[in-house]
Write a protein that holds these residues in place. Structure first.
Motif, PDB file in Angstrom:
ATOM      1  N   ASP A  70       0.820  -1.219   0.000  1.00 24.78           N
ATOM      2  CA  ASP A  70       0.000   0.000   0.000  1.00 24.78           C
ATOM      3  C   ASP A  70       0.856   1.272   0.000  1.00 24.78           C
ATOM      4  O   ASP A  70       0.366   2.348   0.309  1.00 24.78           O
ATOM      5  N   ALA A  71       2.135   1.142  -0.343  1.00 27.72           N
ATOM      6  CA  ALA A  71       3.054   2.274  -0.268  1.00 27.72           C
ATOM      7  C   ALA A  71       3.397   2.798  -1.662  1.00 27.72           C
ATOM      8  O   ALA A  71       3.108   2.179  -2.684  1.00 27.72           O
ATOM      9  N   TRP A  72       3.998   3.966  -1.676  1.00 26.30           N
ATOM     10  CA  TRP A  72       4.709   4.504  -2.833  1.00 26.30           C
ATOM     11  C   TRP A  72       6.209   4.332  -2.574  1.00 26.30           C
ATOM     12  O   TRP A  72       6.674   4.352  -1.424  1.00 26.30           O
ATOM     13  N   PHE A 101      18.225   9.459  -9.579  1.00 23.76           N
ATOM     14  CA  PHE A 101      19.633   9.330  -9.935  1.00 23.76           C
ATOM     15  C   PHE A 101      20.033  10.601 -10.675  1.00 23.76           C
ATOM     16  O   PHE A 101      19.354  11.020 -11.613  1.00 23.76           O
ATOM     17  N   HIS A 102      21.145  11.193 -10.248  1.00 22.08           N
ATOM     18  CA  HIS A 102      21.536  12.512 -10.751  1.00 22.08           C
ATOM     19  C   HIS A 102      22.994  12.499 -11.172  1.00 22.08           C
ATOM     20  O   HIS A 102      23.869  12.047 -10.415  1.00 22.08           O
ATOM     21  N   ASP A 103      23.253  12.977 -12.381  1.00 27.73           N
ATOM     22  CA  ASP A 103      24.616  13.135 -12.873  1.00 27.73           C
ATOM     23  C   ASP A 103      25.035  14.590 -12.661  1.00 27.73           C
ATOM     24  O   ASP A 103      24.583  15.480 -13.382  1.00 27.73           O
ATOM     25  N   PRO A 104      25.883  14.876 -11.679  1.00 32.43           N
ATOM     26  CA  PRO A 104      26.248  16.272 -11.416  1.00 32.43           C
ATOM     27  C   PRO A 104      27.048  16.896 -12.554  1.00 32.43           C
ATOM     28  O   PRO A 104      27.036  18.117 -12.722  1.00 32.43           O
ATOM     29  N   GLY A 105      27.746  16.078 -13.356  1.00 31.55           N
ATOM     30  CA  GLY A 105      28.519  16.628 -14.452  1.00 31.55           C
ATOM     31  C   GLY A 105      27.657  17.262 -15.522  1.00 31.55           C
ATOM     32  O   GLY A 105      27.956  18.357 -16.019  1.00 31.55           O
ATOM     33  N   SER A 106      26.561  16.601 -15.875  1.00 34.27           N
ATOM     34  CA  SER A 106      25.656  17.135 -16.903  1.00 34.27           C
ATOM     35  C   SER A 106      24.466  17.856 -16.305  1.00 34.27           C
ATOM     36  O   SER A 106      23.662  18.430 -17.045  1.00 34.27           O
ATOM     37  N   ASP A 107      24.331  17.838 -14.980  1.00 25.14           N
ATOM     38  CA  ASP A 107      23.178  18.428 -14.287  1.00 25.14           C
ATOM     39  C   ASP A 107      21.877  17.887 -14.894  1.00 25.14           C
ATOM     40  O   ASP A 107      20.974  18.629 -15.270  1.00 25.14           O
ATOM     41  N   ALA A 108      21.813  16.569 -14.975  1.00 28.73           N
ATOM     42  CA  ALA A 108      20.649  15.883 -15.528  1.00 28.73           C
ATOM     43  C   ALA A 108      20.446  14.594 -14.756  1.00 28.73           C
ATOM     44  O   ALA A 108      21.345  14.126 -14.042  1.00 28.73           O
ATOM     45  N   GLY A 109      19.258  14.009 -14.883  1.00 29.25           N
ATOM     46  CA  GLY A 109      19.007  12.782 -14.155  1.00 29.25           C
ATOM     47  C   GLY A 109      17.631  12.228 -14.428  1.00 29.25           C
ATOM     48  O   GLY A 109      16.957  12.596 -15.398  1.00 29.25           O
ATOM     49  N   VAL A 110      17.212  11.320 -13.543  1.00 30.82           N
ATOM     50  CA  VAL A 110      15.936  10.639 -13.717  1.00 30.82           C
ATOM     51  C   VAL A 110      15.278  10.449 -12.360  1.00 30.82           C
ATOM     52  O   VAL A 110      15.956  10.239 -11.344  1.00 30.82           O
ATOM     53  N   VAL A 111      13.969  10.552 -12.335  1.00 30.70           N
ATOM     54  CA  VAL A 111      13.155  10.228 -11.167  1.00 30.70           C
ATOM     55  C   VAL A 111      12.270   9.051 -11.563  1.00 30.70           C
ATOM     56  O   VAL A 111      11.616   9.078 -12.618  1.00 30.70           O
ATOM     57  N   GLN A 112      12.254   8.024 -10.734  1.00 24.25           N
ATOM     58  CA  GLN A 112      11.383   6.874 -10.947  1.00 24.25           C
ATOM     59  C   GLN A 112      10.480   6.728  -9.737  1.00 24.25           C
ATOM     60  O   GLN A 112      10.957   6.743  -8.590  1.00 24.25           O
ATOM     61  N   ALA A 113       9.178   6.613  -9.972  1.00 27.57           N
ATOM     62  CA  ALA A 113       8.188   6.539  -8.897  1.00 27.57           C
ATOM     63  C   ALA A 113       7.254   5.366  -9.151  1.00 27.57           C
ATOM     64  O   ALA A 113       6.892   5.077 -10.302  1.00 27.57           O
ATOM     65  N   PHE A 114       6.820   4.707  -8.061  1.00 28.48           N
ATOM     66  CA  PHE A 114       5.995   3.513  -8.150  1.00 28.48           C
ATOM     67  C   PHE A 114       4.822   3.619  -7.176  1.00 28.48           C
ATOM     68  O   PHE A 114       5.032   3.839  -5.973  1.00 28.48           O
ATOM     69  N   ARG A 115       3.631   3.495  -7.703  1.00 32.58           N
ATOM     70  CA  ARG A 115       2.435   3.382  -6.878  1.00 32.58           C
ATOM     71  C   ARG A 115       2.047   1.907  -6.844  1.00 32.58           C
ATOM     72  O   ARG A 115       1.765   1.303  -7.877  1.00 32.58           O
ATOM     73  N   ARG A 116       2.030   1.335  -5.656  1.00 32.69           N
ATOM     74  CA  ARG A 116       1.807  -0.099  -5.543  1.00 32.69           C
ATOM     75  C   ARG A 116       0.317  -0.445  -5.556  1.00 32.69           C
ATOM     76  O   ARG A 116      -0.548   0.434  -5.492  1.00 32.69           O
ATOM     77  N   SER A 117       0.045  -1.731  -5.586  1.00 35.45           N
ATOM     78  CA  SER A 117      -1.296  -2.219  -5.932  1.00 35.45           C
ATOM     79  C   SER A 117      -2.377  -1.822  -4.948  1.00 35.45           C
ATOM     80  O   SER A 117      -3.553  -1.746  -5.306  1.00 35.45           O
ATOM     81  N   SER A 142      -2.091   1.017  -2.812  1.00 36.46           N
ATOM     82  CA  SER A 142      -1.918   2.385  -2.335  1.00 36.46           C
ATOM     83  C   SER A 142      -3.182   3.203  -2.575  1.00 36.46           C
ATOM     84  O   SER A 142      -3.680   3.261  -3.702  1.00 36.46           O
ATOM     85  N   PRO A 143      -3.689   3.896  -1.550  1.00 35.79           N
ATOM     86  CA  PRO A 143      -4.890   4.719  -1.741  1.00 35.79           C
ATOM     87  C   PRO A 143      -4.579   6.104  -2.294  1.00 35.79           C
ATOM     88  O   PRO A 143      -5.505   6.865  -2.590  1.00 35.79           O
ATOM     89  N   PHE A 144      -3.300   6.430  -2.441  1.00 37.31           N
ATOM     90  CA  PHE A 144      -2.925   7.792  -2.805  1.00 37.31           C
ATOM     91  C   PHE A 144      -2.692   7.918  -4.307  1.00 37.31           C
ATOM     92  O   PHE A 144      -1.980   7.109  -4.914  1.00 37.31           O
ATOM     93  N   PHE A 145      -3.269   8.963  -4.847  1.00 34.83           N
ATOM     94  CA  PHE A 145      -3.230   9.212  -6.285  1.00 34.83           C
ATOM     95  C   PHE A 145      -1.894   9.793  -6.729  1.00 34.83           C
ATOM     96  O   PHE A 145      -1.439   9.549  -7.842  1.00 34.83           O
ATOM     97  N   GLY A 146      -1.256  10.578  -5.857  1.00 36.29           N
ATOM     98  CA  GLY A 146      -0.016  11.239  -6.254  1.00 36.29           C
ATOM     99  C   GLY A 146       0.879  11.531  -5.072  1.00 36.29           C
ATOM    100  O   GLY A 146       0.492  11.365  -3.909  1.00 36.29           O
ATOM    101  N   VAL A 147       2.098  11.960  -5.389  1.00 39.37           N
ATOM    102  CA  VAL A 147       3.075  12.331  -4.361  1.00 39.37           C
ATOM    103  C   VAL A 147       3.792  13.597  -4.813  1.00 39.37           C
ATOM    104  O   VAL A 147       3.816  13.934  -6.001  1.00 39.37           O
ATOM    105  N   ARG A 153       6.006   5.699 -13.009  1.00 35.87           N
ATOM    106  CA  ARG A 153       6.332   6.814 -13.876  1.00 35.87           C
ATOM    107  C   ARG A 153       7.845   6.996 -13.918  1.00 35.87           C
ATOM    108  O   ARG A 153       8.546   6.804 -12.916  1.00 35.87           O
ATOM    109  N   THR A 154       8.309   7.406 -15.082  1.00 33.94           N
ATOM    110  CA  THR A 154       9.713   7.765 -15.290  1.00 33.94           C
ATOM    111  C   THR A 154       9.753   9.197 -15.783  1.00 33.94           C
ATOM    112  O   THR A 154       9.108   9.521 -16.791  1.00 33.94           O
ATOM    113  N   VAL A 155      10.504  10.043 -15.072  1.00 36.09           N
ATOM    114  CA  VAL A 155      10.632  11.451 -15.456  1.00 36.09           C
ATOM    115  C   VAL A 155      12.114  11.767 -15.619  1.00 36.09           C
ATOM    116  O   VAL A 155      12.891  11.668 -14.663  1.00 36.09           O
ATOM    117  N   LEU A 156      12.490  12.115 -16.835  1.00 38.23           N
ATOM    118  CA  LEU A 156      13.853  12.562 -17.108  1.00 38.23           C
ATOM    119  C   LEU A 156      13.925  14.080 -16.983  1.00 38.23           C
ATOM    120  O   LEU A 156      12.938  14.778 -17.268  1.00 38.23           O
TER     121      LEU A 156
END
Length: 890
Positions: free
Chosen positions: A801-803, A808-824, A826-831, A878-881
């Protein structure tokens, strides 16, 4: 937190008097609390008093001098040290001063505690004590240091006690900053006198005026002295004896001038029952160093006992670009007779001391149980008297317990790694004040060394940190891992992303596989546009009659592979794919070539057991035979498994005066075997499998990568949990992706990591290959960031019931990725996920892989307000670059 040399990182300006002459005032008492407590020092809310502010609690009033009997003081002539708001600011100069503390209250005083707050640091006491109250004429018992949680804070809060009767501005866990003078404040005396009929009546609640009731009185004596602070014992020894300079050669000389070279070594052993601390100073000593290149310097310090011929050689490596130091202890008998009994050989034996304030907090991780909660992060507070022992259960270093720790106290800390591919143990023992003893080594060592014999200890790595938080420290570790530890076959890091594939789930590992089936699978992956780096041939390709666990005849089964594995390797190579081949040489089954032909090499004999890698003949045969198979079969990646706990086999072979010897020889033989394979095959990558992740100590990871971090695979929540925990330590790791017969984006994203192994039945043409290709492309965009900094963005949870989310962040390029998971469930729509590592005044472009287009946001918004992630489906991911498109101002 940017890396810096050891001297820069661990030195902290913590002393009251720096380079300028010390003023007369040394330190200031800024608050005092008095409270009822139990016999452990825990506060009792029925009685609490403090030195203001007014009405915060029953007030406590202070005057200089001792407690006086009734009738010997004129209340009108009392000079209170409290200010108009009842707070105090009492300067203390060098010397001893006594104060009387008066308070009003009806509660009986069987036991009372006191907390002293110095220099306006009123969130945590500097000195804590408690004692049994007495009548005016009775002898006062000695006060006891109070480290209880909670005690009384200021003005009326619950805080942990300081656990000490002495306050001094110390250097902290690992500072070697030594200035001319500092101040030490000691509680030289403390007693509490119960209110008595006819006693003094000087104060009432909230006012320095009579209340009609006699006062309770406490007497406090403080001794203040100037002192030259001594750095922590391990740092002092490393600098003065070990020669570790950390970029500041003058520092070692300064420390030696002030304190000599008699600091306790950060390792220990006993020889003939005599502790090493009583021996090493009398032995011959020889030191040396050499440049290893790449900013690394090797330090050696050897001690030789002329009487027994025992040489104890400390070998260390320090890094100019990271505050890391590593060492291994070697013990060799250079004499002509057996040594006296060596016992309690500890590669690490360090006495640490924290500053007053926050208690020791040990962050440690579970090892692998082959469960969803493998690598779960844990926290243990080490309160006074606490003892924590950590050790794996069966001789494989990451089984259930993880040999990597992060110890923190007061905003600074120490990363500790115990590298031993066998049975290690680590203990942390708190004293009653602010000290902590940390020991680690091979769990059992009680042996004599015969002439010419040599053993070694586990390797110890220490990486001190200060500034930022523990997550910043873990990222410092990750950077050090990438730069100085990840294997580089052919001089290059393993590619990230790295994709392999296998048919193990279609052919019973390799039991039912043959040449034709392997070629079909390779071709089908490539036909579907899935670019493979490796084709994986797992257990069972060899001669066996009872399934793949029947290991010990390391010859290709020519019935299924008449042209050997080379035919598959050549087919793959022609298409730009290399082959992975599985081995498990240490576990030997009955009725195999090894058990029949060389039972003397096996601990267990002809009935099967453990191939003894400490046996030189067995080691030589294995090195030559594996080398021949790698060459003849065209193997590109050597995968070594280890599906047994070896500790019972090792210990069954040891005589009472040779305990630990078989294990020590086996571990050194195992590492030497891999070194030999890498010497003969410089481009060879090794996979460190041991029932998944049971053997991933640091020295193993310098030679190999874990392509299967756990044998618990496919289940998405477990894979999320494994990445969440393991990423704090390992930049490179892998897992199998997507179970046969089931496939969806949530599952695939849960498995994404630097290395993935596809387990699809690609013979089926009805799989949704377009979705597979789309997510494969997504993974290839995401995966390079896995070697950057890692930030967990949600708390750890294995619940449905958790998120869970991370960045992961590359400080050299100042870029990265956020990965988020809503489990089966979980009552919450977003974070709302507050990101880290970004530049506040930069502007970032964000791309949601499930939504068209991009949007922009300021770094400050993402850092302070956070990134909003909404997932409608359950479960969902969700995957956010992101990348900086308007860089921060320089």
């Amino acid at each position: 937190m940017s890396p810096s040399p050891l001297a820069v990182l661990v030195a902290a300006a913590v002393l009251a008097c720096a380079l300028a002459p010390c003023p007369a005032q040394a330190v200031e008492v800024t608050a005092i609390t008095l409270f009822l407590c139990d016999d452990r020092g825990v506060v009792n809310a029925a009685g609490r008093w403090n030195t203001g502010p007014i009405d915060a609690a029953w007030d406590l009033f202070v005057r200089e001098g001792g407690a006086l009997p009734s009738g010997t003081i004129d209340p009108a002539k009392v000079r209170w040290l409290n200010g108009r708001d009842h707070t105090v600011k009492i300067p203390l100069a060098e010397g001893t001063r006594t104060f009387a503390i008066h308070f009003d209250g009806d509660a009986p005083l069987p036991i009372a505690g006191i907390n002293l707050f110095l220099d306006s640091r009123n969130d945590r006491p500097a000195i804590s004590a408690f004692t049994r109250a007495t009548s005016a004429g009775a002898a006062a018992p000695e006060p006891r240091a109070n480290g209880a949680s909670p005690t009384m804070g200021w003005p009326i809060t619950d805080v942990p006690g300081a656990g000490t009767l002495t306050h001094e501005e110390e250097a902290g866990l690992w500072s070697d900053r030594v200035e001319d003078e500092a101040w030490r404040v000691a509680l030289a005396g403390f007693r509490v006198i119960e209110p008595q009929a006819g006693g003094l009546d000087l104060v009432g609640p909230h006012a320095a005026g009579p209340s009609g009731r006699p006062d309770g009185v406490a007497q406090l004596t403080l001794a203040v002295e100037r002192r030259v602070p001594r750095p922590a014992e391990p740092i002092l020894w490393l600098r003065t004896a070990g020669g570790v300079t950390g970029g500041d050669p003058a520092r070692a000389g300064e420390l030696a001038r002030r304190f000599g070279t008699g600091a306790a070594a950060p390792f220990s052993f006993s020889l003939g029952g005599v502790p090493s601390r009583d021996l090493l100073g009398r032995w011959e000593r020889k030191a040396g160093s050499r440049d290893l290149g790449g900013g690394r310097t090797a330090r050696t310090l050897a001690h030789l006992d002329p009487a027994t011929g025992l040489e104890v050689r400390w070998e260390a490596v320090e890094h100019a670009d990271f505050p890391a130091v590593e060492w291994t202890l070697h013990l060799k008998n250079t004499g002509s007779a057996d040594t006296p009994l060596l016992s309690e050989i500890l590669a690490l034996a360090a006495d640490l001391r924290r500053r007053p304030g926050d208690e020791y907090l040990l962050r440690h991780w579970k090892g692998t149980f082959v469960r969803r909660d493998d690598y779960e992060p844990l926290q243990t507070v080490l309160e006074p008297g606490a003892k924590l022992r950590l050790a794996p259960p069966g001789g494989r270093p990451c089984g259930q317990v993880f040999p990597y720790f992060n110890l923190e106290a007061g905003g600074e800390g120490l990363i500790i790694a115990v590298s031993w591919a066998g049975q290690w143990a680590c203990e942390l023992q708190r004293d009653a004040e602010r000290g902590l003893r940390v020991t680690a080594g091979q769990e059992t060592t009680r042996l004599v060394l015969r002439p010419g014999e040599e053993i070694r200890t586990p390797m110890i790595v220490l990486l001190p940190w200060k500034g930022g938080d523990w997550i910043d420290a873990q990222n410092l570790w990750r950077r050090w891992m990438v730069r100085h530890n990840l294997p580089r076959p052919g001089g290059k890091l393993p590619p990230v992303p790295q994709l392999a594939a296998c048919s193990s789930h279609q052919f019973g590992e390799m039991i039912h596989a043959d040449e034709a089936s392997q070629k079909v699978f390779i071709d089908r992956y490539l036909e579907e546009g899935l670019k493979l780096d490796y084709w994986w041939m797992d257990a069972g390709w060899f001669v066996q009659e009872r399934g793949w666990p029947q290991t010990g005849t390391w010859e290709v089964d020519r019935k299924r592979f008449p042209r050997g594995l080379r035919a598959v390797s050549d087919h793959a190579k022609a298409k730009g794919v290399r082959t992975i081949v599985w081995f498990e040489p240490e576990r030997v089954a009955a009725d195999t070539w090894l058990s029949r032909e060389h039972p003397e090499w096996i601990i267990g004999g002809s009935g099967g057991g453990l191939l003894d890698l400490g046996n030189r003949e067995a080691w030589t045969w294995l090195s030559d035979h594996a080398d021949k198979l790698i060459r003849d079969e065209g193997i590109g990646l050597y995968r070594q498994d280890f599906n047994m706990d070896p500790i019972g086999h090792w210990r069954s072979k040891d005589a009472p005066d040779r305990q630990g010897m078989t294990e020590n020889r086996h571990v050194t033989g195992y590492l030497a075997y891999w070194d030999e394979l890498r010497r003969r095959h410089p481009d060879l990558l090794i996979d460190s499998c041991a029932s998944g992740g049971h053997r991933n100590d640091l020295e193993t990871l310098r030679r190999a990568v874990p392509l299967l971090r756990s044998d618990y695979i496919f289940e998405p929540v477990g894979q999320q949990c494994h990445t969440y925990g393991l990423a704090s330590w390992f930049p490179f790791h892998g897992t199998a992706v997507s179970p046969p017969g089931a496939y969806d984006p949530y599952t695939y994203r849960s498995h994404m990591c630097p290395h993935n192994t596809g387990c699809f039945d690609v013979r089926r043409k009805d799989l949704d290959y377009e979705s597979i290709r789309r997510l494969d492309r997504e993974w290839r965009r995401v995966a390079p960031f896995y070697l950057g900094d890692y930030y967990p963005l949600t708390p750890y949870s294995s619940a449905d019931d958790a998120w869970m989310a991370w960045q992961f962040h590359d400080p050299g390029s100042d870029a990265g990725v956020v990965q988020a998971f809503r489990r089966s469930r979980s009552p919450f729509f977003g974070v709302q996920l507050r990101l880290r590592g970004l530049a506040a005044d930069a502007e970032y472009e964000l791309e949601d892989m499930d939504a068209p287009g991009t949007r922009r946001a300021k770094g400050r918004e993402l850092l302070e307000q956070g990134l909003r992630v909404a997932i409608e489906e359950r479960p969902g991911a969700r995957t956010v670059l992101y990348r900086a498109v308007v860089p921060a101002a320089r």
